[in-house]
Enzyme design. Structure first.
Site, mmCIF file in Angstrom:
data_model
loop_
_atom_site.group_PDB
_atom_site.id
_atom_site.type_symbol
_atom_site.label_atom_id
_atom_site.label_comp_id
_atom_site.label_asym_id
_atom_site.label_seq_id
_atom_site.Cartn_x
_atom_site.Cartn_y
_atom_site.Cartn_z
ATOM 1 C CB THR A 32 -0.746 -0.081 0.988
ATOM 2 O OG1 THR A 32 -1.961 1.054 0.924
ATOM 3 C CG2 THR A 32 -0.027 -0.073 2.743
ATOM 4 C CD GLU A 81 -2.600 -0.127 5.582
ATOM 5 O OE1 GLU A 81 -3.468 0.388 5.192
ATOM 6 O OE2 GLU A 81 -1.643 0.677 5.777
ATOM 7 C CE LYS A 131 -4.357 20.221 8.993
ATOM 8 N NZ LYS A 131 -3.488 20.080 7.938
ATOM 9 C CD1 TRP A 163 -8.488 21.423 10.866
ATOM 10 C CD2 TRP A 163 -9.194 19.550 11.483
ATOM 11 N NE1 TRP A 163 -7.459 20.791 11.695
ATOM 12 C CE2 TRP A 163 -7.543 19.270 11.847
ATOM 13 C CE3 TRP A 163 -9.084 17.965 11.519
ATOM 14 C CZ2 TRP A 163 -7.162 18.855 12.292
ATOM 15 C CZ3 TRP A 163 -8.752 16.752 12.427
ATOM 16 C CH2 TRP A 163 -7.509 17.290 12.336
HETATM 17 P P1 AMP Z 1 -6.363 1.758 0.242
HETATM 18 O O1 AMP Z 1 -6.412 0.930 2.203
HETATM 19 O O2 AMP Z 1 -5.829 1.681 -0.781
HETATM 20 O O3 AMP Z 1 -8.306 0.759 0.122
HETATM 21 O O4 AMP Z 1 -7.186 3.121 0.953
HETATM 22 C C1 AMP Z 1 -7.848 3.050 2.091
HETATM 23 C C2 AMP Z 1 -8.281 4.872 2.477
HETATM 24 O O5 AMP Z 1 -8.971 4.577 1.147
HETATM 25 C C3 AMP Z 1 -8.737 5.274 3.185
HETATM 26 O O6 AMP Z 1 -7.654 4.854 4.845
HETATM 27 C C4 AMP Z 1 -9.519 6.365 3.409
HETATM 28 O O7 AMP Z 1 -8.722 7.201 2.872
HETATM 29 C C5 AMP Z 1 -10.394 5.955 1.401
HETATM 30 N N1 AMP Z 1 -11.604 5.178 1.906
HETATM 31 C C6 AMP Z 1 -11.871 3.849 1.834
HETATM 32 N N2 AMP Z 1 -13.090 3.961 1.666
HETATM 33 C C7 AMP Z 1 -13.213 4.905 1.695
HETATM 34 C C8 AMP Z 1 -14.653 5.963 1.813
HETATM 35 N N3 AMP Z 1 -16.248 4.851 1.617
HETATM 36 N N4 AMP Z 1 -15.005 6.986 1.576
HETATM 37 C C9 AMP Z 1 -13.961 7.710 2.308
HETATM 38 N N5 AMP Z 1 -12.741 7.436 1.771
HETATM 39 C C10 AMP Z 1 -12.983 6.076 1.876
#
Ligand code: AMP
Length: 543
Positions: free
Chosen positions: A185, A331, A440, A445
């Site tokens: 990741t 993760e 910010k 925020w």
């Molecule tokens: P990944 O490990 O590539 O799947 O990315 C994870 C990240 O995607 C999370 O920590 C969030 O920041 C974002 N994410 C995943 N699902 C959502 C959701 N439904 N709404 C907003 N952000 C999301």
């Protein structure tokens, strides 16, 4: 006193054993990379996964070895997952959308010894193989008739390899905490980091996310994971669908609106899962072809990025398909929350339920979650306070591959997701932003996600992104970046007017910029990093 129950390790091939015995005729339908639709059953998957494991073992693959894959969602990719994991070796999925330098870094870091590659991606691997001395065997995932003339080192043809194997191969015994999957990741800083799943974590995660209030697959469901197996463990579907005995529909390489629609329709998918960009393409295709309906589809799971209200409305009101908004991360195996009604909400009016449904949802059993301030102090679950979202549980990382990034847990064993969120009195979590993307302004925020979700509801807007731009008085102020819908010509002021009344006045973007395209990451999220670079020298009219 100890319990007197049997030791029955939670191993991924136990899921396949179950599917093959109790749902042997259930189908796995794949759009093959070679072209035609391919059909096999769980009994076939079981036979072929064992043959593959046996053949790979003969060629020297053993417990603990890492085998990379660069492949679409399809039957051969499933066979590799079950076959390789069943040997106690580790399947390392690679995202083909990464740059060659990222791929070489990741493959080298993970020390992949074998590499399975779909026909589509042979040229990518040919281009970088010289920098990857750890790979001993390349396997091209096709049959003899389609085997390309390739320079890949000692390239084996998948079907020829499989033919060497024994379908009665007996899975070896090993500990349930053995690694079985790996996915890098990109995180916030530094090099990509390897998340390493165990057999136990994958089996537990499939059980946990398959509970009725979560994905709740039935053996009568037809599940279509559009989310790729190379992105965040395919949201567990490669384990949870066979565990339930559901039909699987694998879309292969064709991810455009028309192709996705065709499979959903002809294979009568009842539930499908993907990121919002995929659904944007499907909804645009349906808008252009009003005679097409989503008759069999009952539920669509949307996650990976926030689901805009306009998308949820389109599915629910125009096509009568229930949306489940989900959040998670690589993760976390990856599902962390799902937005389904809970006890006490049965009679809640649609009007009261809608704003809760738009949130990212609540955790299934195995996920513990809370929000904290900068001193790790827990903040109230009142839907208003927002802070760092931290999580712990048996399917959540405790470290990255080779200890990269050092200790990643706080003093109480929680992992910081890097997201900022609220949690309400019902336990529903709502993401405000990635902590690095939140704007910010004057010490307060502003949520870029909220602004994007509202702007994309404007009928002339195809996609919206919001970034903070330096401001002499307020530190940062929001800039709204817009991609127009084909043929539409909205003015910036029209869009800002549309947003009036839907957000606090001081959240209103200071300016609107129109672009042909918004940059995306390899996993389909808006790349704020690239966008910020693109607008590095931008001066706001209010500055
Ligand atoms: P990944 O490990 O590539 O799947 O990315 C994870 C990240 O995607 C999370 O920590 C969030 O920041 C974002 N994410 C995943 N699902 C959502 C959701 N439904 N709404 C907003 N952000 C999301």
């Amino acid at each position: 006193m100890q319990g007197l129950m049997q030791d029955w390790p939670l191993l991924t091939h136990k899921v396949l054993d179950h599917a093959a015995i109790y749902h042997p005729d259930q189908e796995i339908v794949s759009r093959s990379v070679e072209g035609p639709i391919h059909r096999q059953t769980y009994a076939d998957l079981n036979r072929r996964a064992r043959k593959l494991a046996s053949a790979c073992e003969k060629h020297g693959l053993k417990l603990g070895d890492v085998a990379g894959t660069m492949a679409w969602n399809g039957y051969r990719h499933l066979e590799i997952w079950y076959g390789i994991m069943g040997l106690g070796a580790v399947v390392h999925t690679l995202n083909p959308r990464l740059f060659p330098e990222q791929l070489t870094y990741i493959i080298d870091h993970a020390e992949d010894k074998w590499f399975f590659v779909d026909l589509t991606f042979v040229p990518i691997m040919e281009g970088i193989q010289d920098k990857l001395p750890s790979i001993k065997n390349f396997v091209v995932m096709t049959d003899r008739d389609h085997m390309p003339d390739t320079s890949l080192r000692g390239a084996l043809c998948y079907e020829d390899l499989l033919a060497e194997g024994d379908e009665d191969f007996v899975w070896p015994e090993f500990d349930e905490n053995t690694a079985c999957g790996m996915c890098y990741t990109s995180g916030t800083t530094g090099n990509p980091k390897g998340v390493v799943y165990s057999h136990r974590s994958n089996v537990l995660h499939a059980m946990s996310t398959n509970m009725a209030d979560a994905l709740g697959f039935h053996s009568t469901d037809a599940v279509m994971p559009v989310v790729p197996m190379f992105h965040a463990n395919a949201w567990s579907t490669a384990f949870s669908a066979p565990m339930a005995g559901a039909k699987m529909i694998m879309p292969g390489a064709m991810m455009d609106g028309a192709s996705i629609y065709e499979l959903l329709d002809t294979e009568q998918a009842s539930i499908t899962l993907a990121v919002p960009t995929v659904w944007l393409m499907l909804l645009q295709y349906l808008e252009q072809n009003p005679e097409k309906k989503l008759e069999a589809l009952k539920r669509v799971v949307i996650g990976g990025s926030a689901c805009p209200e306009s998308m949820m409305k389109a599915f629910e009101e125009d096509y009568d398909v229930e949306v489940i908004h989900a959040w998670g991360m690589t993760e976390m195996s990856p599902l962390g929350t799902l937005g389904t009604r809970k006890g006490g909400m049965e009679n809640m009016s649609q009007e009261d339920w809608w704003p809760i449904k738009l949130k990212q949802g609540r955790p299934p059993f195995t996920v513990e979650m809370r929000i904290t301030d900068d001193d790790e102090k827990e903040l109230p679950r009142d839907g208003k306070a927002f802070g760092h979202l931290v999580v712990r549980g048996p399917c959540i990382s405790k470290a990255y591959m080779k200890g990269e990034g050092g200790n990643i847990l706080d003093s109480e064993g929680y992992f910081d997701t890097g997201d900022v969120s609220t949690v309400d009195e019902y336990g529903f979590m709502q993401i405000t932003d990635r902590s690095k993307d939140v704007i910010k302004s004057g010490g307060e925020w502003i949520s870029s996600i909220d602004l994007e979700n509202i702007a994309v509801g404007h009928p002339d807007v195809a996609e919206a992104a919001v970034i903070g731009i330096e401001h002499p008085k307020w530190d940062e102020r929001p800039l709204l970046v817009i991609v127009k819908k084909d043929g539409a010509e909205p003015e910036g002021d029209d869009i800002l007017k549309f947003m009036e009344g839907k957000i606090a006045k001081w959240w209103m973007p200071d300016d609107v910029a129109f672009v042909e395209e918004i940059p995306h990451t390899a996993t389909g999220k808006i790349s704020k990093l690239q966008l910020r670079q693109q607008f590095e020298d931008y001066k706001l009219p209010t500055a």
